[in-house]
Design an enzyme around this catalytic site. Sequence first.
Site, PDB file in Angstrom:
ATOM      1  N   ARG A  73      -1.890   2.067   5.803  1.00 32.83           N
ATOM      2  CA  ARG A  73      -1.307   1.597   4.498  1.00 32.83           C
ATOM      3  C   ARG A  73      -0.934   0.007   4.700  1.00 32.83           C
ATOM      4  O   ARG A  73      -1.307  -0.825   3.715  1.00 32.83           O
ATOM      5  CB  ARG A  73       0.066   2.124   4.210  1.00 32.83           C
ATOM      6  CG  ARG A  73       0.040   3.358   3.554  1.00 32.83           C
ATOM      7  CD  ARG A  73      -0.586   3.451   2.194  1.00 32.83           C
ATOM      8  NE  ARG A  73       0.257   2.915   1.102  1.00 32.83           N
ATOM      9  CZ  ARG A  73       0.058   3.405  -0.179  1.00 32.83           C
ATOM     10  NH1 ARG A  73      -0.777   4.132  -0.502  1.00 32.83           N
ATOM     11  NH2 ARG A  73       0.769   2.553  -1.159  1.00 32.83           N
ATOM     12  N   ARG A  99      -0.255   2.454  -7.604  1.00 35.70           N
ATOM     13  CA  ARG A  99      -0.082   2.608  -6.011  1.00 35.70           C
ATOM     14  C   ARG A  99       1.269   1.716  -5.623  1.00 35.70           C
ATOM     15  O   ARG A  99       1.605   0.566  -6.646  1.00 35.70           O
ATOM     16  CB  ARG A  99      -1.209   1.689  -5.208  1.00 35.70           C
ATOM     17  CG  ARG A  99      -2.399   2.601  -5.336  1.00 35.70           C
ATOM     18  CD  ARG A  99      -2.792   3.520  -4.292  1.00 35.70           C
ATOM     19  NE  ARG A  99      -3.756   4.514  -4.437  1.00 35.70           N
ATOM     20  CZ  ARG A  99      -3.975   5.436  -4.045  1.00 35.70           C
ATOM     21  NH1 ARG A  99      -3.149   5.733  -3.192  1.00 35.70           N
ATOM     22  NH2 ARG A  99      -5.178   6.168  -4.097  1.00 35.70           N
ATOM     23  N   ILE A 100       1.860   1.981  -4.885  1.00 30.19           N
ATOM     24  CA  ILE A 100       3.165   1.100  -4.536  1.00 30.19           C
ATOM     25  C   ILE A 100       2.805   0.210  -3.697  1.00 30.19           C
ATOM     26  O   ILE A 100       2.044   0.297  -2.516  1.00 30.19           O
ATOM     27  CB  ILE A 100       4.134   2.089  -3.559  1.00 30.19           C
ATOM     28  CG1 ILE A 100       4.652   3.256  -4.849  1.00 30.19           C
ATOM     29  CG2 ILE A 100       5.239   1.237  -3.052  1.00 30.19           C
ATOM     30  CD1 ILE A 100       5.534   4.495  -4.003  1.00 30.19           C
ATOM     31  N   LEU A 101       3.207  -0.936  -3.953  1.00 28.87           N
ATOM     32  CA  LEU A 101       2.612  -2.368  -3.387  1.00 28.87           C
ATOM     33  C   LEU A 101       3.456  -2.172  -2.093  1.00 28.87           C
ATOM     34  O   LEU A 101       4.570  -1.822  -1.929  1.00 28.87           O
ATOM     35  CB  LEU A 101       3.137  -3.529  -4.170  1.00 28.87           C
ATOM     36  CG  LEU A 101       2.384  -3.646  -5.525  1.00 28.87           C
ATOM     37  CD1 LEU A 101       2.659  -4.800  -6.257  1.00 28.87           C
ATOM     38  CD2 LEU A 101       1.006  -3.627  -5.298  1.00 28.87           C
ATOM     39  N   ASN A 115       5.794  -5.324 -13.436  1.00 27.67           N
ATOM     40  CA  ASN A 115       5.333  -3.870 -13.612  1.00 27.67           C
ATOM     41  C   ASN A 115       5.669  -3.526 -14.995  1.00 27.67           C
ATOM     42  O   ASN A 115       6.853  -3.707 -15.559  1.00 27.67           O
ATOM     43  CB  ASN A 115       5.925  -3.047 -12.658  1.00 27.67           C
ATOM     44  CG  ASN A 115       5.318  -1.534 -12.808  1.00 27.67           C
ATOM     45  OD1 ASN A 115       3.946  -1.352 -12.846  1.00 27.67           O
ATOM     46  ND2 ASN A 115       5.986  -0.719 -12.756  1.00 27.67           N
ATOM     47  N   THR A 116       4.933  -2.770 -15.657  1.00 30.32           N
ATOM     48  CA  THR A 116       5.326  -1.869 -16.951  1.00 30.32           C
ATOM     49  C   THR A 116       5.302  -0.495 -16.564  1.00 30.32           C
ATOM     50  O   THR A 116       4.682   0.025 -15.941  1.00 30.32           O
ATOM     51  CB  THR A 116       4.029  -2.023 -18.190  1.00 30.32           C
ATOM     52  OG1 THR A 116       4.434  -1.486 -19.142  1.00 30.32           O
ATOM     53  CG2 THR A 116       2.758  -1.981 -17.537  1.00 30.32           C
ATOM     54  N   HIS A 117       6.372  -0.042 -17.105  1.00 31.74           N
ATOM     55  CA  HIS A 117       6.789   1.407 -16.827  1.00 31.74           C
ATOM     56  C   HIS A 117       7.143   2.195 -18.364  1.00 31.74           C
ATOM     57  O   HIS A 117       7.890   1.903 -19.195  1.00 31.74           O
ATOM     58  CB  HIS A 117       8.009   1.660 -16.077  1.00 31.74           C
ATOM     59  CG  HIS A 117       8.294   2.950 -15.624  1.00 31.74           C
ATOM     60  ND1 HIS A 117       7.719   3.641 -14.678  1.00 31.74           N
ATOM     61  CD2 HIS A 117       9.628   3.664 -16.299  1.00 31.74           C
ATOM     62  CE1 HIS A 117       8.341   4.948 -14.552  1.00 31.74           C
ATOM     63  NE2 HIS A 117       9.390   4.886 -15.451  1.00 31.74           N
ATOM     64  N   ASP A 149      10.408  -4.955  -6.853  1.00 33.78           N
ATOM     65  CA  ASP A 149      11.013  -4.998  -5.795  1.00 33.78           C
ATOM     66  C   ASP A 149      10.574  -4.008  -4.670  1.00 33.78           C
ATOM     67  O   ASP A 149       9.494  -3.214  -4.807  1.00 33.78           O
ATOM     68  CB  ASP A 149      12.474  -5.224  -5.755  1.00 33.78           C
ATOM     69  CG  ASP A 149      13.310  -3.869  -6.068  1.00 33.78           C
ATOM     70  OD1 ASP A 149      12.679  -2.638  -6.328  1.00 33.78           O
ATOM     71  OD2 ASP A 149      14.502  -3.737  -6.578  1.00 33.78           O
ATOM     72  N   ASP A 153      10.190   1.249  -9.051  1.00 31.40           N
ATOM     73  CA  ASP A 153      10.571   1.053 -10.491  1.00 31.40           C
ATOM     74  C   ASP A 153      12.211   0.779 -10.353  1.00 31.40           C
ATOM     75  O   ASP A 153      13.010   0.992 -11.442  1.00 31.40           O
ATOM     76  CB  ASP A 153      10.558   2.329 -11.071  1.00 31.40           C
ATOM     77  CG  ASP A 153       8.832   2.694 -11.378  1.00 31.40           C
ATOM     78  OD1 ASP A 153       8.044   1.680 -11.408  1.00 31.40           O
ATOM     79  OD2 ASP A 153       8.791   3.935 -11.566  1.00 31.40           O
TER      80      ASP A 153
HETATM   81  C1  GRF Z   1       0.957   2.889 -19.131  1.00 34.40           C
HETATM   82  O1  GRF Z   1       1.931   3.780 -19.786  1.00 34.40           O
HETATM   83  C2  GRF Z   1       1.770   2.312 -17.875  1.00 34.40           C
HETATM   84  O2  GRF Z   1       2.930   2.325 -17.850  1.00 34.40           O
HETATM   85  C3  GRF Z   1       1.384   3.561 -16.966  1.00 34.40           C
HETATM   86  O3  GRF Z   1       0.084   3.931 -17.286  1.00 34.40           O
HETATM   87  C4  GRF Z   1      -0.177   3.460 -18.365  1.00 34.40           C
HETATM   88  C5  GRF Z   1      -1.424   2.789 -18.648  1.00 34.40           C
HETATM   89  O4  GRF Z   1      -2.291   2.874 -19.534  1.00 34.40           O
HETATM   90  N1  GRF Z   1       1.991   3.506 -15.745  1.00 34.40           N
HETATM   91  P1  GRF Z   1      -3.582   2.181 -19.718  1.00 34.40           P
HETATM   92  O5  GRF Z   1      -4.594   2.680 -18.603  1.00 34.40           O
HETATM   93  O6  GRF Z   1      -3.510   0.825 -19.777  1.00 34.40           O
HETATM   94  O7  GRF Z   1      -4.308   2.959 -21.022  1.00 34.40           O
END
Ligand code: GRF
Length: 208
Positions: A73, A99-101, A115-117, A149, A153
């Site tokens: 890794r 993946r976890i950075l 990140n977007t969650h 971090d 998440d």
């Molecule tokens: C998003 O909901 C993101 O938060 C999640 O995977 C999705 C990505 O969707 N971890 P897409 O591949 O951009 O359609």
Amino acid sequence: MDNPHGDQRTRFVVLASGTGTLLQSLLNAAADPGFPAQIVAVGADVDDAMALDRAAQVGVPTFVVPVSDYATRSDWDQALTSAIDQWNPDWIFCAGFMRILGSATLTKYAGRIINTHPALLPSFPGAHAVRDALGYGVRVTGCTMHLIDEGVDTGPIIAQSPVHVDASDDESSLHERIKMAERSLAVGTIAAIASRGCVVDGRRAYIP
Ligand code: GRF
């Protein structure tokens, strides 16, 4: 490596593993020269990520760093960091990067990885956030933009948007509505950060 048209906008590398609809929203927004961020490259951990095709279609360079190509890794982490470095980004945005950075990337780009969650953190962290929220029975979930971090998440939260859970929702329908909210929140957050940066004060992150 600079954009041949002399693009001086804030530089983002986007990492993605999947279909890349979030990436597409960012590419669409960045196609407007008045948008304050440019996507300088898109990276993936799998070579069949549709996100790579979306980038290529609009001439954005791509790179792939598969975990399976590396003995450890840590080796993968170093390789990913080197691949990102080529593009000299101001920020990294993980748009569904599954993946976890590792510490090399986190150290080099500390405080500059977003990140977007697909849940309202700190509820439902991890890879099955939509399923977990649905399973728990919450009536409101949503999406979160946060700094990355060392945890999963757990980094400071930059922005959130709520999404109501309907009685008829399954994981797919709920995730689709969350992604609609996620796309506009991601575009808005990136525009604001590209223009004004992001200040972190303990757990609190804000865009001045
Ligand atoms: C998003 O909901 C993101 O938060 C999640 O995977 C999705 C990505 O969707 N971890 P897409 O591949 O951009 O359609």
